[in-house]
Design a protein around this motif. Structure first.
Motif, PDB file in Angstrom:
ATOM      1  N   GLN A 257      55.769  70.517  68.621  1.00 13.03           N
ATOM      2  CA  GLN A 257      56.399  71.212  69.750  1.00 13.03           C
ATOM      3  C   GLN A 257      55.668  72.530  69.955  1.00 13.03           C
ATOM      4  O   GLN A 257      55.619  73.369  69.074  1.00 13.03           O
ATOM      5  CB  GLN A 257      57.884  71.472  69.456  1.00 13.03           C
ATOM      6  N   LEU A 258      55.068  72.693  71.155  1.00 18.02           N
ATOM      7  CA  LEU A 258      54.281  73.889  71.410  1.00 18.02           C
ATOM      8  C   LEU A 258      55.067  74.979  72.129  1.00 18.02           C
ATOM      9  O   LEU A 258      54.711  76.143  72.056  1.00 18.02           O
ATOM     10  CB  LEU A 258      53.037  73.534  72.240  1.00 18.02           C
ATOM     11  N   ASP A 259      56.094  74.624  72.874  1.00 20.76           N
ATOM     12  CA  ASP A 259      56.815  75.680  73.572  1.00 20.76           C
ATOM     13  C   ASP A 259      58.044  76.058  72.762  1.00 20.76           C
ATOM     14  O   ASP A 259      58.601  75.264  72.021  1.00 20.76           O
ATOM     15  CB  ASP A 259      57.180  75.229  74.994  1.00 20.76           C
ATOM     16  N   SER A 260      58.453  77.274  72.919  1.00 20.28           N
ATOM     17  CA  SER A 260      59.607  77.791  72.162  1.00 20.28           C
ATOM     18  C   SER A 260      60.772  78.106  73.071  1.00 20.28           C
ATOM     19  O   SER A 260      61.619  78.903  72.746  1.00 20.28           O
ATOM     20  CB  SER A 260      59.187  79.058  71.388  1.00 20.28           C
ATOM     21  N   LYS A 261      60.805  77.443  74.208  1.00 24.39           N
ATOM     22  CA  LYS A 261      61.854  77.733  75.181  1.00 24.39           C
ATOM     23  C   LYS A 261      62.997  76.744  75.085  1.00 24.39           C
ATOM     24  O   LYS A 261      63.838  76.680  75.962  1.00 24.39           O
ATOM     25  CB  LYS A 261      61.290  77.706  76.608  1.00 24.39           C
ATOM     26  N   GLY A 262      62.995  75.970  74.023  1.00 24.87           N
ATOM     27  CA  GLY A 262      64.047  74.972  73.912  1.00 24.87           C
ATOM     28  C   GLY A 262      63.640  73.653  74.464  1.00 24.87           C
ATOM     29  O   GLY A 262      64.361  72.690  74.341  1.00 24.87           O
ATOM     30  N   GLY A 263      62.452  73.575  75.128  1.00 24.45           N
ATOM     31  CA  GLY A 263      61.986  72.297  75.657  1.00 24.45           C
ATOM     32  C   GLY A 263      61.162  71.583  74.629  1.00 24.45           C
ATOM     33  O   GLY A 263      61.119  71.930  73.469  1.00 24.45           O
ATOM     34  N   SER A 264      60.448  70.566  75.084  1.00 22.03           N
ATOM     35  CA  SER A 264      59.670  69.758  74.152  1.00 22.03           C
ATOM     36  C   SER A 264      58.498  69.120  74.848  1.00 22.03           C
ATOM     37  O   SER A 264      58.435  67.940  75.053  1.00 22.03           O
ATOM     38  CB  SER A 264      60.548  68.674  73.527  1.00 22.03           C
ATOM     39  N   ARG A 265      57.554  69.977  75.252  1.00 23.17           N
ATOM     40  CA  ARG A 265      56.398  69.443  75.979  1.00 23.17           C
ATOM     41  C   ARG A 265      55.628  68.466  75.104  1.00 23.17           C
ATOM     42  O   ARG A 265      55.158  67.430  75.536  1.00 23.17           O
ATOM     43  CB  ARG A 265      55.496  70.593  76.403  1.00 23.17           C
ATOM     44  N   GLY A 266      55.444  68.800  73.797  1.00 22.20           N
ATOM     45  CA  GLY A 266      54.719  67.907  72.905  1.00 22.20           C
ATOM     46  C   GLY A 266      55.372  66.555  72.787  1.00 22.20           C
ATOM     47  O   GLY A 266      54.704  65.525  72.767  1.00 22.20           O
ATOM     48  N   LEU A 267      56.685  66.479  72.686  1.00 21.67           N
ATOM     49  CA  LEU A 267      57.381  65.210  72.570  1.00 21.67           C
ATOM     50  C   LEU A 267      57.181  64.350  73.812  1.00 21.67           C
ATOM     51  O   LEU A 267      56.916  63.158  73.721  1.00 21.67           O
ATOM     52  CB  LEU A 267      58.874  65.456  72.331  1.00 21.67           C
ATOM     53  N   GLY A 268      57.301  64.972  74.981  1.00 22.18           N
ATOM     54  CA  GLY A 268      57.117  64.209  76.223  1.00 22.18           C
ATOM     55  C   GLY A 268      55.745  63.596  76.307  1.00 22.18           C
ATOM     56  O   GLY A 268      55.583  62.420  76.661  1.00 22.18           O
ATOM     57  N   LEU A 269      54.704  64.365  75.973  1.00 21.38           N
ATOM     58  CA  LEU A 269      53.340  63.841  76.013  1.00 21.38           C
ATOM     59  C   LEU A 269      53.134  62.775  74.952  1.00 21.38           C
ATOM     60  O   LEU A 269      52.400  61.814  75.164  1.00 21.38           O
ATOM     61  CB  LEU A 269      52.340  64.979  75.833  1.00 21.38           C
ATOM     62  N   ALA A 270      53.757  62.917  73.787  1.00 24.78           N
ATOM     63  CA  ALA A 270      53.626  61.916  72.737  1.00 24.78           C
ATOM     64  C   ALA A 270      54.236  60.589  73.185  1.00 24.78           C
ATOM     65  O   ALA A 270      53.689  59.511  72.932  1.00 24.78           O
ATOM     66  CB  ALA A 270      54.287  62.407  71.453  1.00 24.78           C
ATOM     67  N   ILE A 271      55.401  60.651  73.864  1.00 28.10           N
ATOM     68  CA  ILE A 271      56.035  59.433  74.378  1.00 28.10           C
ATOM     69  C   ILE A 271      55.137  58.778  75.428  1.00 28.10           C
ATOM     70  O   ILE A 271      54.926  57.566  75.437  1.00 28.10           O
ATOM     71  CB  ILE A 271      57.422  59.765  74.968  1.00 28.10           C
ATOM     72  N   VAL A 272      54.591  59.598  76.320  1.00 27.48           N
ATOM     73  CA  VAL A 272      53.679  59.078  77.344  1.00 27.48           C
ATOM     74  C   VAL A 272      52.473  58.408  76.687  1.00 27.48           C
ATOM     75  O   VAL A 272      52.041  57.332  77.093  1.00 27.48           O
ATOM     76  CB  VAL A 272      53.228  60.223  78.276  1.00 27.48           C
ATOM     77  N   SER A 273      51.937  59.064  75.650  1.00 24.66           N
ATOM     78  CA  SER A 273      50.779  58.511  74.968  1.00 24.66           C
ATOM     79  C   SER A 273      51.083  57.143  74.369  1.00 24.66           C
ATOM     80  O   SER A 273      50.265  56.215  74.432  1.00 24.66           O
ATOM     81  CB  SER A 273      50.300  59.468  73.874  1.00 24.66           C
ATOM     82  N   ASP A 274      52.270  56.979  73.801  1.00 23.69           N
ATOM     83  CA  ASP A 274      52.665  55.685  73.231  1.00 23.69           C
ATOM     84  C   ASP A 274      52.704  54.600  74.303  1.00 23.69           C
ATOM     85  O   ASP A 274      52.227  53.479  74.091  1.00 23.69           O
ATOM     86  CB  ASP A 274      54.048  55.801  72.571  1.00 23.69           C
ATOM     87  N   ILE A 275      53.295  54.912  75.457  1.00 19.60           N
ATOM     88  CA  ILE A 275      53.418  53.911  76.522  1.00 19.60           C
ATOM     89  C   ILE A 275      52.046  53.543  77.069  1.00 19.60           C
ATOM     90  O   ILE A 275      51.734  52.353  77.272  1.00 19.60           O
ATOM     91  CB  ILE A 275      54.335  54.443  77.644  1.00 19.60           C
ATOM     92  N   VAL A 276      51.215  54.552  77.297  1.00 17.13           N
ATOM     93  CA  VAL A 276      49.867  54.292  77.831  1.00 17.13           C
ATOM     94  C   VAL A 276      49.070  53.435  76.859  1.00 17.13           C
ATOM     95  O   VAL A 276      48.365  52.503  77.248  1.00 17.13           O
ATOM     96  CB  VAL A 276      49.143  55.625  78.115  1.00 17.13           C
ATOM     97  N   GLU A 277      49.179  53.736  75.576  1.00 14.49           N
ATOM     98  CA  GLU A 277      48.463  52.953  74.569  1.00 14.49           C
ATOM     99  C   GLU A 277      48.918  51.500  74.567  1.00 14.49           C
ATOM    100  O   GLU A 277      48.119  50.581  74.381  1.00 14.49           O
ATOM    101  CB  GLU A 277      48.678  53.582  73.189  1.00 14.49           C
ATOM    102  N   ALA A 278      50.209  51.279  74.789  1.00 13.13           N
ATOM    103  CA  ALA A 278      50.739  49.911  74.828  1.00 13.13           C
ATOM    104  C   ALA A 278      50.134  49.105  75.963  1.00 13.13           C
ATOM    105  O   ALA A 278      50.018  47.878  75.876  1.00 13.13           O
ATOM    106  CB  ALA A 278      52.264  49.947  74.955  1.00 13.13           C
ATOM    107  N   TYR A 279      49.705  49.762  77.030  1.00 17.75           N
ATOM    108  CA  TYR A 279      49.091  49.077  78.175  1.00 17.75           C
ATOM    109  C   TYR A 279      47.564  49.061  78.082  1.00 17.75           C
ATOM    110  O   TYR A 279      46.897  48.667  79.026  1.00 17.75           O
ATOM    111  CB  TYR A 279      49.520  49.745  79.478  1.00 17.75           C
ATOM    112  N   GLY A 280      47.027  49.503  76.946  1.00 14.38           N
ATOM    113  CA  GLY A 280      45.578  49.496  76.794  1.00 14.38           C
ATOM    114  C   GLY A 280      44.889  50.595  77.577  1.00 14.38           C
ATOM    115  O   GLY A 280      43.687  50.508  77.842  1.00 14.38           O
ATOM    116  N   GLY A 281      45.641  51.638  77.969  1.00 14.55           N
ATOM    117  CA  GLY A 281      45.059  52.726  78.746  1.00 14.55           C
ATOM    118  C   GLY A 281      44.702  53.919  77.873  1.00 14.55           C
ATOM    119  O   GLY A 281      44.690  53.842  76.646  1.00 14.55           O
TER     120      GLY A 281
END
Length: 446
Positions: A401-425
């Motif tokens: 988690q890179l932001d300290s504002k209570g959000g989770s930019r790193g988590l969102g990108l990690a989830i996106v990365s998992d989905i993209v990888e599943a499609y061979g992208g």
């Protein structure tokens, strides 16, 4: 190369053709030589009969040949064509001029009238083909006539034949190699079709092998399909367990959140912050596993959806948030532009990316879609502070988690990365000067 079926078949074909043509060449040479010798014997027999007809016993009992043979080669010294007549009583000889002063070594005496074919030594010890016959006249007088031809004449004919035969055998070899090429290509075509079908399964364009294979290959295709079915069931069970586990953790997390609020009300702020930090980490893991569990086992590349329609739905939700009301959103995609991805998965991708971009953007967020050779390109760009280059790889790691504002930019990108990888992208991040540009590349299918 040594493990290639095609190479093995080509090797076997080349060796088989070489052996077969070698045997054929030797056999044809032998048959031609035999045929030439038969022809020579036939011609010599004609000459022998002419010689016998010209041979007489004179009144004084001496053997004589009244006329020479028509073939002038018998009159040329050492020409390779010879005749000789022997009086069996006196052993006196009458010879052709071609023998000069030499004598043919005659075989043992044969029965009267019997025609024999012999191989004799000529004047120069060369091998000759000869025909011999013993004749006895009415007075009981006998002579033995012989006509011979140098065997080198046969060898010359055979040599010329072999020189003519060799190019023909080479042409036949190329023709056979061409036939084997067609045979190997046709024979291996079902395996090539099976390879393409397996590639489509690996690329997730198909869920099972759909190939019409011959009887020898079909059992292999059936076994692979059974393996794929078993793998799909195993993946489904594993994802179900992951989903159950994630959902099982959500209820304790909700209870834990209530306890945190109770602690804050009691003034235990420091303890509440520590517990909330730990609970947040658990929640991020749960959310990520839920997102991964939503990916169906064996994502099919046949899925497709309209990018603009999905993006519009995501933007409409984000616009209702307090932060979203302060920004402008641009969807740069044609109405009928299609992406090779399930609509729910694309919504998950754009939802995370647009939400992250909204959190950090200063004035706008742009969602774009385009196509290049073999790929569909999706991009979400904002004009915020971006992510330092040193942190871009880390932000895709689990739990970062890179932001300290209570959000989770790193988590969102990690989830996106998992989905993209599943499609061979693949996913890339770059500075948008200012801001961050997150680009998704999805392979086109079909």
């Amino acid at each position: 190369m040594g493990n290639s079926i095609r190479f093995r078949l080509w090797s076997a074909a080349a060796i088989s053709i070489a052996i077969a043509l070698a045997i054929a060449g030797v056999g044809l040479r032998y048959l031609f030589e035999l045929n030439v010798e038969r022809r020579v014997v036939s011609e010599l027999t004609v000459d022998l009969n002419e010689l016998i007809g010209a041979t007489k016993f004179a009144s004084d009992g001496r053997l004589s040949v009244e006329s020479t043979l028509a073939d002038q080669r018998f009159a040329s010294p050492l020409s390779g064509h010879y005749w000789q007549v022997e009086d069996l009583a006196t052993h006196s000889l009458v010879r052709s001029r071609s023998l000069w002063d030499a004598t043919l070594t005659l075989p043992e005496r044969a029965a009267s009238g019997e025609l024999r074919t012999e191989e004799l030594k000529g004047p120069g010890d060369e091998l000759t083909v000869a025909v011999v016959r013993t004749i006895t006249d009415a007075d009981g007088r006998a002579f033995r006539a012989i006509v011979a031809e140098d065997h080198s004449n046969v060898e010359v004919s055979v040599g010329e034949y072999v020189r003519d035969l060799a190019p023909a055998l080479m042409v036949l070899a190329f023709a056979l190699m061409g036939a084997f090429f067609i045979q190997i290509t046709v024979g291996l075509a079902p395996l090539e079709g099976l390879r393409v079908a397996v590639r489509d399964v690996i690329a997730q364009r198909m869920a099972r092998l759909d190939v019409a294979a011959p009887g020898e290959v079909q059992p292999l295709a059936d076994e692979i399909n059974r393996l794929l079915d078993a793998q799909e069931k195993a993946l489904s069970r594993a994802r179900s367990r992951a989903t159950d586990l994630a959902h099982g953790l959500k209820t304790p997390l909700q209870v834990l959140s209530a306890d945190i609020r109770t602690l804050r009300e009691k003034g235990e702020t420091k303890l509440a912050d520590e517990i909330e930090k730990s609970a947040g980490a658990i929640r991020r893991h749960v959310e990520r596993e839920l997102a991964r569990a939503r990916l169906a086992p064996g994502v099919s590349g046949r899925a497709a959806c309209r990018v603009r329609e999905v993006a519009a739905g995501v933007v409409a939700v984000v616009k209702r948030t307090p932060r979203g009301k302060q920004l402008s959103f641009l969807i740069d995609a044609a109405e009928d532009f299609m992406a090779p991805i399930d609509e729910g998965d694309l919504s998950e991708i754009l939802g995370n990316l647009v939400e992250n971009a909204t959190r950090f953007a200063k004035s706008f967020v742009r969602v774009g879609a385009s196509a290049n050779a073999g790929e569909v390109v999706l991009a979400v760009v904002d004009d915020g502070p971006g992510i330092p280059e040193a942190d871009r790889q880390a932000v895709l790691s689990r739990g970062v988690q890179l932001d300290s504002k209570g959000g989770s930019r790193g988590l969102g990108l990690a989830i996106v990365s998992d989905i993209v990888e599943a499609y061979g992208g693949r996913l890339t991040m770059a500075n948008a000067s200012p801001g961050l540009a997150v680009t998704i590349y999805l392979p086109r299918h079909g």
